[in-house]
Write a protein that holds these residues in place. Structure first.
Motif, short mmCIF file in Angstrom:
data_model
loop_
_atom_site.label_atom_id
_atom_site.label_comp_id
_atom_site.label_asym_id
_atom_site.label_seq_id
_atom_site.Cartn_x
_atom_site.Cartn_y
_atom_site.Cartn_z
N GLY A 315 0.79 -1.22 0.00
CA GLY A 315 0.00 0.00 0.00
C GLY A 315 0.82 1.27 0.00
N ARG A 316 2.08 1.20 -0.46
CA ARG A 316 2.96 2.36 -0.42
C ARG A 316 3.36 2.86 -1.80
NH1 ARG A 316 7.75 1.65 3.69
NH2 ARG A 316 7.77 3.92 3.37
N ALA A 317 2.82 2.27 -2.84
CA ALA A 317 3.08 2.73 -4.21
C ALA A 317 1.84 2.44 -5.03
CB ALA A 317 4.30 2.02 -4.80
N ARG A 318 1.63 3.27 -6.04
CA ARG A 318 0.47 3.10 -6.91
C ARG A 318 0.90 3.30 -8.35
NH1 ARG A 318 -3.58 6.64 -8.67
NH2 ARG A 318 -2.67 8.31 -7.38
N ARG A 319 0.47 2.39 -9.20
CA ARG A 319 0.81 2.47 -10.63
C ARG A 319 -0.35 3.11 -11.38
NH1 ARG A 319 0.96 -2.20 -14.75
NH2 ARG A 319 0.14 -3.40 -12.98
N THR A 320 -0.02 4.02 -12.27
CA THR A 320 -1.00 4.68 -13.12
C THR A 320 -0.82 4.17 -14.53
OG1 THR A 320 -0.86 6.66 -11.74
CG2 THR A 320 -1.93 6.89 -13.88
N PRO A 321 -1.71 3.30 -15.01
CA PRO A 321 -1.55 2.78 -16.38
C PRO A 321 -1.59 3.91 -17.40
CG PRO A 321 -3.18 1.52 -15.15
CD PRO A 321 -2.87 2.74 -14.34
N ALA A 322 -0.82 3.73 -18.45
CA ALA A 322 -0.77 4.74 -19.51
C ALA A 322 -0.77 4.01 -20.86
CB ALA A 322 0.47 5.62 -19.37
N PRO A 323 -1.96 3.70 -21.39
CA PRO A 323 -2.01 2.98 -22.68
C PRO A 323 -1.23 3.73 -23.75
CG PRO A 323 -4.18 3.10 -21.66
CD PRO A 323 -3.28 3.99 -20.86
N GLY A 324 -0.37 2.98 -24.43
CA GLY A 324 0.42 3.59 -25.50
C GLY A 324 1.63 4.35 -25.02
N GLY A 325 1.86 4.43 -23.72
CA GLY A 325 3.01 5.15 -23.20
C GLY A 325 3.53 4.49 -21.94
N ALA A 326 4.44 5.16 -21.28
CA ALA A 326 5.05 4.59 -20.08
C ALA A 326 4.14 4.81 -18.88
CB ALA A 326 6.41 5.24 -19.84
#
Length: 342
Positions: A315-326
């Motif tokens: 619970g100390r990091a969160r990923r933000t998906p980015a379709p087509g990019g990093a």
């Protein structure tokens, strides 16, 4: 480059045969020979190279046996500096080759693709991590890695005893560095062959090579380190560097190292959002980031990804998906405090 030590008689029917890894800073793999009335059994086999083969065959001759007499090869894991010569030993002697079932399954998956396909897939993942087009092109220009090893003859599970006549050599499943990494407890000699799981000075690579999986290799590895406390062995025979005492104590030191690295990574995330590639470049490594080649940077990014996955699970990091990019990574927003009193 580390100097290769001599062949050594370790007593109690055990020998150490150093096998070089040409062009690699690790220097050599320590192949161990366990004497058995029906023929010696090797713990690991070494890197697939003529210099390595010569060292292995000459080392066996120096202890009064030969490759044709080898009865079995038990691999701590599938990586080429451990498994690379196993097939050649099998061809020369008819020896069986044993590997944990999880690594055996991974070998079958790897063999379904060419080395070129694996290299190109890794390059695509670098782009997803935020590497520049130039960096991705540099990896694509690298020669492909060697092919996966041949499948084993025997698949092991945790607790299995190896086929030795007068000795008790037991597999201890220690996943993390690879899914099927095992240590081997020689119960009649107070010896633990630790492979790459626990080394005396350095720490093994822990990589997450794709985020499109539920795997958490660092958490798995930390659990394996804790489990060593239950193995009653005080003498550690690792695959690299040198022998040492107290594998459980060393396991605690390695766990503390990774907890410190997790804190460093969390601090970077708290400072500002970043891509996996940017975070990798800002972490400390044995060599400066600017001096790393394409493959070394890829492995560093995979290790950073493994630590991010553990922070994510905690619970100390969160990923933000980015379709087509990093994809981006950030620290989670703080939980809202209590509402003010009216």
């Amino acid at each position: 480059m580390r100097a290769t030590p001599p062949v050594e008689d370790l007593g109690e029917g055990l020998w150490s045969v150093p096998v070089p890894i040409p062009g690699n800073p690790l220097g050599y793999t320590l192949v161990y020979v366990v004497e058995d009335p029906r023929g010696p059994v090797l713990v690991d086999a070494g890197w697939p190279h003529e210099d390595a083969w010569r060292a292995l065959t000459e080392g066996l001759a120096a202890i009064g046996t030969g490759v044709a007499e080898v009865r079995g090869v038990v691999l701590t894991h599938f990586h080429p500096d451990h498994s690379g010569l196993a097939g050649r030993v099998r061809e020369a002697s008819g020896a069986w080759v044993a590997l944990h079932e999880a690594d055996a399954a991974l070998v079958r998956r790897l063999r379904a693709h060419t080395p070129e396909e694996h290299r190109d897939l890794q390059a695509d993942r670098l782009a997803e991590a935020g590497a520049s087009p130039e960096e991705v092109a540099r990896l694509r220009a690298d020669p492909p890695r060697m092919a996966a090893p041949e499948p084993p003859d025997r698949e092991l599970a945790d607790g299995d005893l190896l086929d030795l006549a007068r000795r008790k050599l037991r597999a201890v499943w220690t996943p993390g560095h690879s899914p099927g990494h095992i240590c081997l407890h020689l119960e009649d000699a107070d010896v633990l062959f630790t492979g790459d799981h626990v080394l005396p000075r350095i720490t093994p690579h822990l990589g997450l090579y794709t985020l499109d999986t539920d795997e958490d290799p660092l958490t798995t590895y930390l659990g394996s380190l804790t489990g060593l406390a239950a193995v009653p062995a005080t003498r550690a025979l690792p695959a690299h560097e040198h022998r040492f005492s107290g594998p459980a104590a060393r396991a605690g030191e390695i766990a503390a190292h990774h907890e410190d690295k997790l804190e460093r990574l969390a601090a970077l995330l708290n400072a500002r959002p970043a891509t996996l590639w940017d975070l990798s470049a800002r972490l400390p490594w044995a060599r400066p980031w600017a001096d790393m080649g394409a493959t070394a940077r890829r492995m560093a990014a995979a290790e950073t990804a493994a630590h991010l996955r553990t922070l994510e699970r905690r619970g100390r990091a969160r990923r933000t998906p980015a379709p087509g990019g990093a994809a981006g990574w950030t620290a989670p927003a703080p939980a809202p405090g209590p509402a003010p009193a009216p």
